[in-house]
Design a protein around this motif. Structure first.
Motif, PDB file in Angstrom:
ATOM      1  N   LYS A  92       1.032  -1.277   0.063  1.00 25.52           N
ATOM      2  CA  LYS A  92       0.074  -0.135   0.039  1.00 25.52           C
ATOM      3  C   LYS A  92       0.968   1.287  -0.059  1.00 25.52           C
ATOM      4  O   LYS A  92       0.642   2.094   0.560  1.00 25.52           O
ATOM      5  N   ASN A  93       1.798   1.165  -0.828  1.00 24.08           N
ATOM      6  CA  ASN A  93       2.743   2.299  -1.131  1.00 24.08           C
ATOM      7  C   ASN A  93       1.931   3.629  -1.334  1.00 24.08           C
ATOM      8  O   ASN A  93       1.342   3.843  -2.536  1.00 24.08           O
ATOM      9  N   ASN A  94       2.086   4.748  -0.399  1.00 20.64           N
ATOM     10  CA  ASN A  94       1.161   5.851  -0.864  1.00 20.64           C
ATOM     11  C   ASN A  94       1.766   6.881  -1.574  1.00 20.64           C
ATOM     12  O   ASN A  94       1.283   8.128  -1.755  1.00 20.64           O
ATOM     13  N   GLY A  95       3.174   6.562  -1.907  1.00 16.39           N
ATOM     14  CA  GLY A  95       3.767   7.656  -2.796  1.00 16.39           C
ATOM     15  C   GLY A  95       4.485   8.653  -2.118  1.00 16.39           C
ATOM     16  O   GLY A  95       4.898   9.602  -2.694  1.00 16.39           O
ATOM     17  N   SER A  96       4.232   8.616  -0.729  1.00 13.69           N
ATOM     18  CA  SER A  96       4.708   9.985   0.150  1.00 13.69           C
ATOM     19  C   SER A  96       5.961   9.953   0.426  1.00 13.69           C
ATOM     20  O   SER A  96       6.718   8.957   0.353  1.00 13.69           O
ATOM     21  N   GLU A  97       6.550  10.925   0.875  1.00 15.31           N
ATOM     22  CA  GLU A  97       7.914  11.105   1.160  1.00 15.31           C
ATOM     23  C   GLU A  97       8.329  10.306   2.208  1.00 15.31           C
ATOM     24  O   GLU A  97       9.253   9.526   2.329  1.00 15.31           O
ATOM     25  N   PHE A 100       7.091   7.407   3.100  1.00 15.25           N
ATOM     26  CA  PHE A 100       6.910   6.135   2.983  1.00 15.25           C
ATOM     27  C   PHE A 100       8.058   5.621   2.038  1.00 15.25           C
ATOM     28  O   PHE A 100       8.625   4.692   2.103  1.00 15.25           O
ATOM     29  N   ASP A 101       8.538   6.643   1.168  1.00 19.08           N
ATOM     30  CA  ASP A 101       9.613   6.502   0.291  1.00 19.08           C
ATOM     31  C   ASP A 101      10.968   6.210   1.418  1.00 19.08           C
ATOM     32  O   ASP A 101      11.694   5.352   0.969  1.00 19.08           O
ATOM     33  N   PHE A 102      10.827   7.142   2.186  1.00 16.40           N
ATOM     34  CA  PHE A 102      12.097   6.819   3.217  1.00 16.40           C
ATOM     35  C   PHE A 102      12.025   5.624   3.993  1.00 16.40           C
ATOM     36  O   PHE A 102      13.086   4.829   4.136  1.00 16.40           O
ATOM     37  N   PHE A 103      11.032   5.007   4.394  1.00 17.12           N
ATOM     38  CA  PHE A 103      10.517   3.951   5.218  1.00 17.12           C
ATOM     39  C   PHE A 103      11.134   2.617   4.203  1.00 17.12           C
ATOM     40  O   PHE A 103      12.054   1.908   4.535  1.00 17.12           O
ATOM     41  N   ALA A 104      10.643   2.732   3.040  1.00 25.13           N
ATOM     42  CA  ALA A 104      11.164   1.839   1.797  1.00 25.13           C
ATOM     43  C   ALA A 104      12.487   1.823   1.696  1.00 25.13           C
ATOM     44  O   ALA A 104      13.161   0.523   1.626  1.00 25.13           O
ATOM     45  N   LYS A 105      13.092   2.779   1.393  1.00 26.69           N
ATOM     46  CA  LYS A 105      14.769   2.779   1.240  1.00 26.69           C
ATOM     47  C   LYS A 105      15.546   2.515   2.495  1.00 26.69           C
ATOM     48  O   LYS A 105      16.460   1.841   2.422  1.00 26.69           O
ATOM     49  N   GLU A 106      15.085   2.792   3.528  1.00 28.96           N
ATOM     50  CA  GLU A 106      15.747   2.191   4.821  1.00 28.96           C
ATOM     51  C   GLU A 106      15.718   0.608   4.885  1.00 28.96           C
ATOM     52  O   GLU A 106      16.743   0.042   5.468  1.00 28.96           O
ATOM     53  N   ASP A 121       7.999  10.265  16.500  1.00 26.14           N
ATOM     54  CA  ASP A 121       7.149  10.906  15.545  1.00 26.14           C
ATOM     55  C   ASP A 121       6.326   9.839  14.593  1.00 26.14           C
ATOM     56  O   ASP A 121       6.531   9.940  13.471  1.00 26.14           O
ATOM     57  N   ALA A 122       5.467   9.143  15.340  1.00 29.45           N
ATOM     58  CA  ALA A 122       4.695   8.127  14.649  1.00 29.45           C
ATOM     59  C   ALA A 122       3.824   8.778  13.936  1.00 29.45           C
ATOM     60  O   ALA A 122       3.313   8.072  12.716  1.00 29.45           O
ATOM     61  N   GLY A 123       3.274   9.893  14.199  1.00 35.23           N
ATOM     62  CA  GLY A 123       2.382  10.510  13.120  1.00 35.23           C
ATOM     63  C   GLY A 123       2.714  10.757  11.720  1.00 35.23           C
ATOM     64  O   GLY A 123       1.683  10.920  10.819  1.00 35.23           O
ATOM     65  N   LYS A 124       3.850  10.816  11.512  1.00 31.02           N
ATOM     66  CA  LYS A 124       4.386  10.891  10.354  1.00 31.02           C
ATOM     67  C   LYS A 124       4.313   9.429   9.360  1.00 31.02           C
ATOM     68  O   LYS A 124       4.400   9.342   8.151  1.00 31.02           O
TER      69      LYS A 124
END
Length: 351
Positions: free
Chosen positions: A91-96, A98-104, A158-161
């Motif tokens: 469910k990649n929402n394309g947000s900055e 999520f991209d950071f999460f995926a790259k990490e 910062d779980a809200g992010k």
């Protein structure tokens, strides 16, 4: 109760299993000696022989290999967690964020020399795979651990992010992390950085000299296709005390003559943090199965010893007894006897 041999008496291997269970391979025992310790190693570092208990390092390496080789027996909870992780990943929402999460996550699991390395292009297929092989099992554990490491390193404050990671009914992230990284264990870890890395094809925490002395059948059990690694070597200090003057984790393990590689396992804390986020209703038996999975990956990869892992969420766990009971429950008693016979033979060779 161990099964009886046909003649009515316990077989040699059954008696060996019984003796191993009574040794409480992965259960804390009373302190055997009271000494004033300074450092784990004096002078030249001699791993596994100068400090660690050789018999236990063989048993723990064996345990990791048996768990890995029997993913249908020990992997159910990890496979469930990976199915939940896959829903988040897809469910990649394309947000900055999520991209950071995926790259990490990709960087975490796709590293040269990493035990159970997952190439970034294979993450989705690995999460979704229903194949119960040792290699896929290990890779799934690594992926769940990577998610937990991201939460601890980035999302805790910062779980809200990162709403895609957390359900509304999940407790505050900081509480989850504290549960899995309690100050009593992690305030003083007593670990230095990596001293060296050595390429190894075998499962476990043995040095090459000990591995070379093992029975060929056990050497074969400890060698699993697709699972190699660059094994790190740490220096672990034992001179630290807690604020109240009591011995820290490393010194307690030293007093109990338990193998030490890298002190209390932050990687296991990462694995359980992700598990708590993915499913906040895990039973104790599921938590214990995750602990066995952590042993499979982190002992199997040569990163930690058993006690550095079980103290996170399963300090009561007797690994040998758990392996035996779950193997027999899944009607794999014959395979268990073969594993035990190889371990038995190697024990005699090392004496």
């Amino acid at each position: 109760m161990l099964p009886q041999a046909r003649n009515g008496s316990q077989s040699k291997d059954d008696l060996f299993i019984y003796r191993l269970k009574n040794k409480q391979l992965a259960q804390l025992t009373s302190t055997k000696r009271k000494l004033s310790h300074t450092y784990e190693f004096q002078g030249k570092l001699v791993h596994d022989r100068n400090f660690n208990n050789i018999e236990k390092t063989v048993q723990e390496s064996w345990a990791a290999a048996v768990i890995l080789r029997n993913a249908p027996v020990f992997g159910e909870t990890i496979y469930i967690l990976c199915a939940k992780f896959a829903k988040i990943w897809l469910k990649n929402n394309g947000s900055e964020e999520f991209d950071f999460f995926a790259k990490e996550v990709e960087k975490n699991v796709d590293t040269t020399g990493q035990f159970a390395r997952v190439f970034k292009q294979d993450i989705t297929s690995t999460l979704l795979s229903s194949e119960y092989s040792a290699e896929i099992f290990a890779k799934k554990i690594l992926l769940v651990k990577a998610m937990g490491e991201f939460i601890i390193n980035h999302a805790i404050n910062d779980a809200g992010k990162y709403p895609f990671l957390f359900k509304d009914n999940v407790p505050p992230v900081a509480k989850i992390v504290q549960r899995n990284r309690p100050d009593s264990l992690f305030t003083v870890r007593g670990r230095s950085g990596v001293m060296s890395n050595t390429y190894r094809e075998d499962i476990g925490i043995l040095d090459q000299a000990v591995f070379s002395q093992l029975d060929p059948k056990l050497q074969k059990i400890l060698t699993i296709n697709g699972l190699t690694k660059n094994r790190p070597l740490f220096r672990t200090r034992i001179s630290h005390k807690l604020a109240d003057g009591s011995p820290a984790f490393v010194e307690r393990m030293f007093d109990r003559d338990n193998p030490l590689l890298a002190s209390i396992s932050g990687s296991t804390a990462c694995l359980f943090t992700a598990a708590d986020v993915l499913d906040d209703k895990l039973s104790q038996s599921q938590l214990d199965q995750i602990t066995l999975s952590a042993i499979a990956l982190f002992v199997g990869g040569g990163y930690h010893s058993v006690h550095e892992i079980i103290n996170i969420r399963s300090p009561h766990l007797n690994v040998m007894a758990s392996i035996e009971s779950q193997m027999r429950l899944k009607n794999r008693g014959a395979e268990l006897q073969e594993y035990v016979a190889a371990l038995h033979a190697s024990r005699d060779l090392l004496r």
